[in-house]
Design a protein around this motif. Structure first.
Motif, short mmCIF file in Angstrom:
data_model
loop_
_atom_site.label_atom_id
_atom_site.label_comp_id
_atom_site.label_asym_id
_atom_site.label_seq_id
_atom_site.Cartn_x
_atom_site.Cartn_y
_atom_site.Cartn_z
N VAL A 282 0.84 -1.19 0.00
CA VAL A 282 0.00 0.00 0.00
C VAL A 282 0.88 1.25 0.00
CG1 VAL A 282 -1.80 1.27 1.24
CG2 VAL A 282 -1.90 -1.22 1.10
N LEU A 283 1.98 1.19 0.72
CA LEU A 283 2.91 2.32 0.72
C LEU A 283 3.43 2.59 -0.69
CD1 LEU A 283 5.02 1.72 3.96
CD2 LEU A 283 3.45 3.61 3.51
N LYS A 284 3.54 1.53 -1.47
CA LYS A 284 3.99 1.69 -2.85
C LYS A 284 2.87 2.23 -3.74
CE LYS A 284 7.44 -2.04 -2.88
NZ LYS A 284 8.63 -1.30 -3.38
N GLY A 285 1.68 2.37 -3.17
CA GLY A 285 0.59 2.97 -3.92
C GLY A 285 -0.39 1.96 -4.50
N HIS A 286 -0.28 0.69 -4.12
CA HIS A 286 -1.22 -0.30 -4.65
C HIS A 286 -2.48 -0.33 -3.81
CE1 HIS A 286 1.76 -1.71 -7.45
NE2 HIS A 286 2.64 -1.72 -6.48
N LYS A 287 -3.59 -0.55 -4.52
CA LYS A 287 -4.87 -0.55 -3.82
C LYS A 287 -5.11 -1.89 -3.14
CE LYS A 287 -7.20 2.32 -7.27
NZ LYS A 287 -8.32 2.32 -8.23
N PRO A 288 -5.71 -1.85 -1.96
CA PRO A 288 -6.08 -3.10 -1.29
C PRO A 288 -6.95 -3.99 -2.18
CG PRO A 288 -6.24 -1.29 0.24
CD PRO A 288 -5.93 -0.68 -1.10
N SER A 289 -7.84 -3.39 -2.95
CA SER A 289 -8.72 -4.22 -3.79
C SER A 289 -7.92 -4.95 -4.87
CB SER A 289 -9.81 -3.36 -4.43
OG SER A 289 -9.24 -2.38 -5.28
N VAL A 418 -3.26 3.78 5.94
CA VAL A 418 -1.86 3.34 5.89
C VAL A 418 -0.94 4.55 5.83
CG1 VAL A 418 -0.14 2.09 4.52
CG2 VAL A 418 -2.42 1.12 4.84
N PHE A 419 -1.38 5.54 5.10
CA PHE A 419 -0.62 6.79 5.00
C PHE A 419 -0.42 7.41 6.39
CE2 PHE A 419 -0.43 11.39 4.32
CZ PHE A 419 0.52 11.50 3.31
N ASP A 420 -1.52 7.48 7.13
CA ASP A 420 -1.44 8.05 8.48
C ASP A 420 -0.56 7.22 9.40
OD1 ASP A 420 -3.08 10.08 7.67
OD2 ASP A 420 -4.92 9.19 8.49
N TRP A 421 -0.70 5.91 9.26
CA TRP A 421 0.12 5.00 10.07
C TRP A 421 1.61 5.24 9.78
CZ3 TRP A 421 3.11 1.22 7.51
CH2 TRP A 421 3.82 0.37 8.34
N GLU A 425 4.29 6.22 12.58
CA GLU A 425 5.27 5.19 12.94
C GLU A 425 6.65 5.46 12.36
OE1 GLU A 425 5.00 2.03 14.71
OE2 GLU A 425 3.25 3.01 15.60
N GLY A 426 6.81 6.62 11.76
CA GLY A 426 8.14 6.95 11.25
C GLY A 426 8.53 6.27 9.95
N HIS A 427 7.52 5.93 9.12
CA HIS A 427 7.83 5.33 7.82
C HIS A 427 7.59 6.32 6.68
CE1 HIS A 427 8.30 1.53 9.80
NE2 HIS A 427 7.07 1.56 10.27
N GLU A 428 7.67 7.58 7.00
CA GLU A 428 7.34 8.60 6.01
C GLU A 428 8.17 8.46 4.74
OE1 GLU A 428 7.29 12.52 7.61
OE2 GLU A 428 6.58 13.41 5.73
N LYS A 429 9.42 8.06 4.91
CA LYS A 429 10.30 7.94 3.74
C LYS A 429 9.86 6.81 2.80
CE LYS A 429 13.71 4.85 5.93
NZ LYS A 429 12.62 4.06 6.49
N ASP A 430 9.03 5.91 3.31
CA ASP A 430 8.58 4.80 2.47
C ASP A 430 7.31 5.12 1.69
OD1 ASP A 430 10.66 3.11 3.36
OD2 ASP A 430 9.54 2.69 5.20
N ILE A 431 6.75 6.30 1.91
CA ILE A 431 5.53 6.65 1.20
C ILE A 431 5.87 7.01 -0.24
CG2 ILE A 431 3.62 8.30 1.06
CD1 ILE A 431 3.88 8.61 4.13
N SER A 432 5.29 6.30 -1.17
CA SER A 432 5.59 6.53 -2.58
C SER A 432 4.80 7.72 -3.11
CB SER A 432 5.21 5.29 -3.38
OG SER A 432 3.81 5.12 -3.33
N GLU A 437 -0.31 10.64 -4.07
CA GLU A 437 -1.30 11.14 -5.03
C GLU A 437 -2.69 10.58 -4.72
OE1 GLU A 437 -0.63 10.87 -9.49
OE2 GLU A 437 -2.65 10.03 -9.31
N ALA A 438 -2.72 9.27 -4.41
CA ALA A 438 -4.01 8.66 -4.13
C ALA A 438 -4.65 9.30 -2.91
CB ALA A 438 -3.83 7.15 -3.90
N VAL A 439 -3.84 9.54 -1.90
CA VAL A 439 -4.38 10.15 -0.68
C VAL A 439 -4.83 11.58 -0.96
CG1 VAL A 439 -3.75 10.96 1.63
CG2 VAL A 439 -3.11 8.66 0.89
N GLN A 440 -4.04 12.30 -1.74
CA GLN A 440 -4.40 13.68 -2.04
C GLN A 440 -5.70 13.77 -2.83
OE1 GLN A 440 -0.81 15.10 -3.79
NE2 GLN A 440 0.10 15.63 -1.81
N SER A 441 -5.85 12.89 -3.81
CA SER A 441 -7.09 12.95 -4.58
C SER A 441 -8.28 12.60 -3.70
CB SER A 441 -7.01 12.04 -5.81
OG SER A 441 -7.30 10.70 -5.47
#
Length: 494
Positions: A282-289, A418-421, A425-432, A437-441
């Motif tokens: 999900v951090l890589k931007g893939h949808k759960p579905s 997941v973004f908020d998590w 949890e300090g994984h901000e650098k792993d957010i793709s 973009e998905a979160v922003q939209s």
RNA sequence: GGCGCGGUACCCAAGUGGUAAGGGAGAGGUCUGCAAAACCUUUAUGCGUCGGUUCGAUUCCGACCCGCGCCUCCA
């Protein structure tokens, strides 16, 4: 047509019937909560979820119990490493697991925890000892005596005759009668969690919890026992030995095991670098579905090759289904109905049922729905779908989604979680950038989007295409897809 | 070494003793100001290799090659 399932015990596909008329009692081996769940874990849990959904669709009431292993060597080690208690440690990962399970569309089973059944487990060991199936070693550990259970190896098709009293292989286990005997209860070690019980101080062996909790929740004999294929031996073999030696009855009637997956053609492992938790994806931007769809698309007994290309393909497939659903629910149709479409819907439902009844052939069930989608889309283009045809088609789609659960588009809010998590949890650098973009939209207000679209439409009507194209590009950049149809402008988040 | 599973088009992946589902991708087309969606056409004389059984095998049998799993706590 009746549901057939592969039973590891008989090594063949058998017709499934629960012991009680209408109720299926099933127990699934759940996670050991020592880390975030990876996609291999979720392949198994999705297979079990699909089994549960198919059973329900077959008309059964399903009593689905799953354990949480919240005490074991790894947990104890990691908790010590992090300087927290075992309870604090497992609470964190149990919560994460349940969030992940929900994110990927798994219906929540009834949970049972190992640490909440310590007295029952001690009692169980005491009974085993009483009957001579287990014995106490000098250090206070208890072992199951495999020599007393001749059927040992029946599930995993292993022949242990003649090798039960082999050489003592492990100096730490010098006081076992046979090298094959397994621990049902472990003596306390300094710094490890242990409990005071009727059989002394210590902690349960891994296999014990499933025997005790499953029978406690579902009875001495129940219908289905499920897990990953690696559990066949020794875990499930040992559960059978403990349970059946004590009760003298069949423990579980059907044994259901999901096959391991491959990632990019190789066994998933941290050293190869192809090890992914659900959150990684999900951090890589893939949808759960997309992830659920891909993991569900290969029948559970086949090896599934999980690839990023496949994930992309799954995402497009889900989108196709969602577009079709929108087209059916938002279209304008003339009154009336036709036998052909009704027949197509019925045939699709029959094909899906037949596929799922055949040991959960999800690939064929998907093929059936897509066949319908293509033919109905074609009919929609030809304007031969009538208002009265729509409910039957929606029913077929609904039956598909009762199993696959990908139609509802709630990916945005799940990805936001997941973004908020990641931020907390300090994984901000792993957010793709893709996730960003998905979160922003998802954060854009519908009203703002619609305002822009209205402006775009005004420009288009004035044939000011320069302006309309600019607006379209802005929205596209923000992750919004716009579709100009004859009646209206449809939009959705990518 | 023992036991078991699998190798199908560019990718993912069903399936059957009688001549290859479905999805994705590519190419061409319809529609369309553009875009998107959707539809149509097209992409494996071929189902790891070599033998065998058969009127006929991708499907059964054998050998071989390759990948994967389990063989004491990895879903």
């Amino acid at each position: 047509m009746a549901l057939s399932l592969y039973n590891t015990m008989s090594a063949s596909v058998e017709e499934f019937r629960p012991l009680r008329d209408n109720e299926v009692r099933m127990y699934a081996c759940g996670p050991t909560v020592y880390d975030y769940g990876h996609i291999g874990n979720f392949r198994t849990f999705i297979a079990i979820d699909i089994l549960r959904r198919v059973l329900r669709q077959s008309g059964y009431k399903v009593n689905h119990v799953m354990n949480i292993t919240d005490v074991d060597d790894k947990i104890i080690r990691n908790a010590a490493r992090d300087g927290v208690t075992v309870q604090q440690y497992t609470a964190k990962y149990e919560k994460a697991f349940l969030e992940d399970a929900t994110m990927i569309g798994i219906e929540p089973p009834t949970l049972v925890r190992a640490t909440e059944h310590i007295p029952e487990m001690a009692e169980f060991v005491a009974k085993l000892v009483e009957k001579g199936f287990a014995y106490r070693a000098e250090d206070g550990s208890y072992y199951f005596r495999i020599a007393k259970f001749p059927q040992y190896g029946r599930l995993s098709k292993k022949d242990f005759r003649g090798m039960l009293d082999g050489a003592r292989v492990d100096v730490d286990e010098y006081d076992k009668d046979s090298a094959r005997d397994f621990a049902v209860w472990k003596a306390p070690k300094p710094g490890e969690s242990s409990w005071d019980t009727s059989i002394g101080r210590g902690r349960p062996g891994w296999h014990l919890e499933c025997s005790v909790m499953s029978m406690n929740a579902l009875g001495e004999t129940f219908d289905l026992h499920a897990g990953g294929e690696d559990l066949i031996f020794p875990h499930h073999e040992n559960e059978i030995a403990q349970s059946e030696s004590l009760t003298g009855k069949t423990f579980a009637r059907f044994w259901f095991h999901a096959r391991f997956l491959l990632v990019e053609g190789e066994k998933m492992s941290k050293s190869i670098g192809n090890f992914f938790t659900l959150r990684d994806l999900v951090l890589k931007g893939h949808k759960p579905s997309s992830i659920r769809y891909l993991l569900a698309s290969v029948p559970y007994r086949n090896q599934l090759n999980f690839t990023f290309d496949g994930l992309k393909q799954a995402s497009v497939s889900v989108e196709r289904l969602r577009n079709f659903y929108v087209r059916l629910t938002e279209g304008h149709f003339t009154d009336g109905s036709g036998d052909e479409i009704q027949a197509l819907a019925d045939e699709t439902i029959d094909r899906m049922r037949a596929a799922l009844d055949d040991d959960l052939n999800t690939a064929q069930a998907q093929a059936a729905i897509f066949e319908m989608v293509r033919r109905v889309n074609s009919a929609l283009d030809a304007k031969v779908i009538k208002k009265g045809d729509v409910p039957a088609l929606l029913e077929a789609l609904a039956q598909f989604d009762e199993i696959f659960a990908v139609l509802k588009d709630d990916d945005g809010s799940k990805m936001k979680q997941v973004f908020d998590w990641a931020l907390t949890e300090g994984h901000e650098k792993d957010i793709s950038p893709e996730l960003r973009e998905a979160v922003q939209s998802g954060q854009l207000f519908d009203a703002d989007i619609e305002e822009k679209i209205a402006q775009m439409e005004t420009a288009r009507r004035a044939r000011d295409f320069k302006v309309s194209d600019t607006l379209r590009a802005e929205l596209t950049a923000a992750g919004i897809v716009i579709e100009n149809t004859k009646d209206r402008v449809r939009w959705r988040r990518k």
